[in-house]
Enzyme design. Sequence first.
Site, PDB file in Angstrom:
ATOM      1  N   ARG A 172     -32.753  -1.997   9.892  1.00  0.00           N
ATOM      2  CA  ARG A 172     -32.271  -1.225   8.747  1.00  0.00           C
ATOM      3  C   ARG A 172     -30.776  -0.931   8.871  1.00  0.00           C
ATOM      4  O   ARG A 172     -30.105  -0.714   7.876  1.00  0.00           O
ATOM      5  CB  ARG A 172     -33.014   0.125   8.671  1.00  0.00           C
ATOM      6  CG  ARG A 172     -34.468   0.036   8.332  1.00  0.00           C
ATOM      7  CD  ARG A 172     -35.156   1.382   8.528  1.00  0.00           C
ATOM      8  NE  ARG A 172     -34.640   2.467   7.720  1.00  0.00           N
ATOM      9  CZ  ARG A 172     -35.007   2.731   6.467  1.00  0.00           C
ATOM     10  NH1 ARG A 172     -35.898   1.965   5.878  1.00  0.00           N
ATOM     11  NH2 ARG A 172     -34.500   3.751   5.816  1.00  0.00           N
ATOM     12  N   ARG A 176     -21.399  -4.419  11.905  1.00  0.00           N
ATOM     13  CA  ARG A 176     -20.300  -5.157  11.269  1.00  0.00           C
ATOM     14  C   ARG A 176     -18.993  -5.050  12.048  1.00  0.00           C
ATOM     15  O   ARG A 176     -18.747  -4.062  12.729  1.00  0.00           O
ATOM     16  CB  ARG A 176     -20.124  -4.751   9.803  1.00  0.00           C
ATOM     17  CG  ARG A 176     -19.956  -3.323   9.463  1.00  0.00           C
ATOM     18  CD  ARG A 176     -19.586  -3.184   7.972  1.00  0.00           C
ATOM     19  NE  ARG A 176     -20.722  -2.889   7.118  1.00  0.00           N
ATOM     20  CZ  ARG A 176     -21.130  -1.651   6.809  1.00  0.00           C
ATOM     21  NH1 ARG A 176     -20.509  -0.616   7.300  1.00  0.00           N
ATOM     22  NH2 ARG A 176     -22.150  -1.464   6.002  1.00  0.00           N
ATOM     23  N   ARG A 249     -45.576   9.839  11.273  1.00  0.00           N
ATOM     24  CA  ARG A 249     -44.697  10.767  11.975  1.00  0.00           C
ATOM     25  C   ARG A 249     -44.403  11.901  11.015  1.00  0.00           C
ATOM     26  O   ARG A 249     -44.109  11.670   9.836  1.00  0.00           O
ATOM     27  CB  ARG A 249     -43.403  10.053  12.383  1.00  0.00           C
ATOM     28  CG  ARG A 249     -42.549  10.855  13.342  1.00  0.00           C
ATOM     29  CD  ARG A 249     -43.207  10.987  14.704  1.00  0.00           C
ATOM     30  NE  ARG A 249     -42.310  11.602  15.670  1.00  0.00           N
ATOM     31  CZ  ARG A 249     -42.721  12.292  16.723  1.00  0.00           C
ATOM     32  NH1 ARG A 249     -44.026  12.460  16.946  1.00  0.00           N
ATOM     33  NH2 ARG A 249     -41.850  12.799  17.566  1.00  0.00           N
ATOM     34  N   ARG A 280     -31.231  15.230  13.595  1.00  0.00           N
ATOM     35  CA  ARG A 280     -29.992  15.307  12.825  1.00  0.00           C
ATOM     36  C   ARG A 280     -29.853  16.672  12.171  1.00  0.00           C
ATOM     37  O   ARG A 280     -30.833  17.389  11.990  1.00  0.00           O
ATOM     38  CB  ARG A 280     -29.901  14.195  11.781  1.00  0.00           C
ATOM     39  CG  ARG A 280     -31.148  13.997  10.955  1.00  0.00           C
ATOM     40  CD  ARG A 280     -31.066  12.672  10.159  1.00  0.00           C
ATOM     41  NE  ARG A 280     -32.363  12.364   9.576  1.00  0.00           N
ATOM     42  CZ  ARG A 280     -32.702  11.220   9.024  1.00  0.00           C
ATOM     43  NH1 ARG A 280     -31.839  10.231   8.953  1.00  0.00           N
ATOM     44  NH2 ARG A 280     -33.903  11.020   8.517  1.00  0.00           N
ATOM     45  N   GLU A 300     -33.490  18.753  11.556  1.00  0.00           N
ATOM     46  CA  GLU A 300     -34.695  17.942  11.328  1.00  0.00           C
ATOM     47  C   GLU A 300     -35.377  17.653  12.670  1.00  0.00           C
ATOM     48  O   GLU A 300     -34.830  16.931  13.494  1.00  0.00           O
ATOM     49  CB  GLU A 300     -34.257  16.649  10.628  1.00  0.00           C
ATOM     50  CG  GLU A 300     -35.377  15.824  10.085  1.00  0.00           C
ATOM     51  CD  GLU A 300     -34.845  14.667   9.229  1.00  0.00           C
ATOM     52  OE1 GLU A 300     -33.931  14.876   8.393  1.00  0.00           O
ATOM     53  OE2 GLU A 300     -35.332  13.548   9.418  1.00  0.00           O
ATOM     54  N   TYR A 348     -42.716   1.583   5.046  1.00  0.00           N
ATOM     55  CA  TYR A 348     -41.465   2.339   5.223  1.00  0.00           C
ATOM     56  C   TYR A 348     -40.516   1.964   4.078  1.00  0.00           C
ATOM     57  O   TYR A 348     -39.519   1.299   4.262  1.00  0.00           O
ATOM     58  CB  TYR A 348     -40.882   1.968   6.582  1.00  0.00           C
ATOM     59  CG  TYR A 348     -39.735   2.804   7.103  1.00  0.00           C
ATOM     60  CD1 TYR A 348     -39.143   3.829   6.366  1.00  0.00           C
ATOM     61  CD2 TYR A 348     -39.241   2.568   8.387  1.00  0.00           C
ATOM     62  CE1 TYR A 348     -38.100   4.577   6.886  1.00  0.00           C
ATOM     63  CE2 TYR A 348     -38.201   3.305   8.920  1.00  0.00           C
ATOM     64  CZ  TYR A 348     -37.636   4.301   8.164  1.00  0.00           C
ATOM     65  OH  TYR A 348     -36.597   5.036   8.685  1.00  0.00           O
ATOM     66  N   ASP A 350     -37.828   2.496   0.994  1.00  0.00           N
ATOM     67  CA  ASP A 350     -36.732   3.344   0.507  1.00  0.00           C
ATOM     68  C   ASP A 350     -36.969   3.628  -0.972  1.00  0.00           C
ATOM     69  O   ASP A 350     -37.772   2.949  -1.622  1.00  0.00           O
ATOM     70  CB  ASP A 350     -35.390   2.617   0.670  1.00  0.00           C
ATOM     71  CG  ASP A 350     -34.965   2.528   2.127  1.00  0.00           C
ATOM     72  OD1 ASP A 350     -35.358   3.402   2.913  1.00  0.00           O
ATOM     73  OD2 ASP A 350     -34.231   1.572   2.459  1.00  0.00           O
TER      74      ASP A 350
END
Length: 367
Positions: A172, A176, A249, A280, A300, A348, A350
Amino acid sequence: MQKYDYLIVGSGLFGCVFAHEATKAGKKCLVIDKRNHVGGNVYCENVDGINVHKYGAHIFHTNDKVIWDYVNQFAEFNNYVNSPVSISKGKLYNLPFNMNTFYQLWGTKTPDEAKKIIKNQIKEHGFENPKNLEEQALSLIGKDVYETLIKEYTEKQWGKKATELPAFIIKRLPVRYTFNNNYFNDKYQGIPIGGYNKIIDGLLKGIETKTNIDFFENKEELSKLASKIVYTGKIDEFYNYKFGNLEYRSLRFENTRLEKENHQGNAVVNYNDGNIPYTRIIEHKHFEFGKQKHTVITKEFPEQWTKEKEAYYPINNDENQNKYQQYKALSVQENNIIFGGRLAEYKYYDMHQIIASALQKAKKELS
Ligand code: UDP
């Protein structure tokens, strides 16, 4: 004759998009949700002008112009670009893995210098056919990035060893060789101005909705109301866990309002270290460039899922996938039930993928 064409169980993005499309096609829908509000996990709570993402941060991104235009019907989007940073052993790094990260790790200033280090590390520690998340990460980005920014975050996020997790999860994240901290490669990205509730309200305009209704507690009488059911809850729960429960989870969110303007200078700060129990901290106002005098932050904490808790992420390892296939085999035999969304498809997904899937299933159903 039933009162409704569709009973839609769950008012998250899948349910709302399906309801919207069905209504547009002249069908009568009833949308129910067990929570006291609609919107599923994109729901935001407004705290004196700050949209707090109640069920975890949601950043919209897609490469698909059709999906982008679709959501833009309901709200204008701002130009927020997600650029999280990660703290590991007291040092701060840019994400995703890019030239800034490599400079912070090794002092490398050019792509050639960074590539040389990464190539050597992949050669030494990588795998030809990575079979799990650890092997995939080592083969993609090498040992230093894996150990500094991936391993501990991942194991805390999922409650499993990185060697027990599927490889696709780490793909995911972009890698770069430019100085570009954009977390996504997609062409379109942003946060709806006015919050996600605006999109949900737009999708559900003119559609009957009922909150605080548990489908399973009223299954028999609810099922009689409509010709078909669109089910967006957990697929294993739908079949009363007959093949055993799938693993998920869960998360716990700790929200704090602070009477200061700016707490962490960024919407998302990840905490890699395993001894810090949260993954986070989200500072919600930065998603919308808020200028309020106060701020709201959310820690979180990943948690073990139990049947009483919210299921946030499917854990798509082989064992769970095999179990899911058993449930799926039952679901495809149903004539009057459509299964869709992250929990019913155990995927999973988005947000943009959920919308695409709902549009596709609605089109197939309604044409
Ligand atoms: N990940 C990581 N370090 C980070 C951020 C993410 O190792 O600082 C890994 C982790 O395994 C996580 C996955 O990448 O589960 C996907 O991250 P993403 O930010 O896409 O997760 P989400 O926002 O869906 O929780």
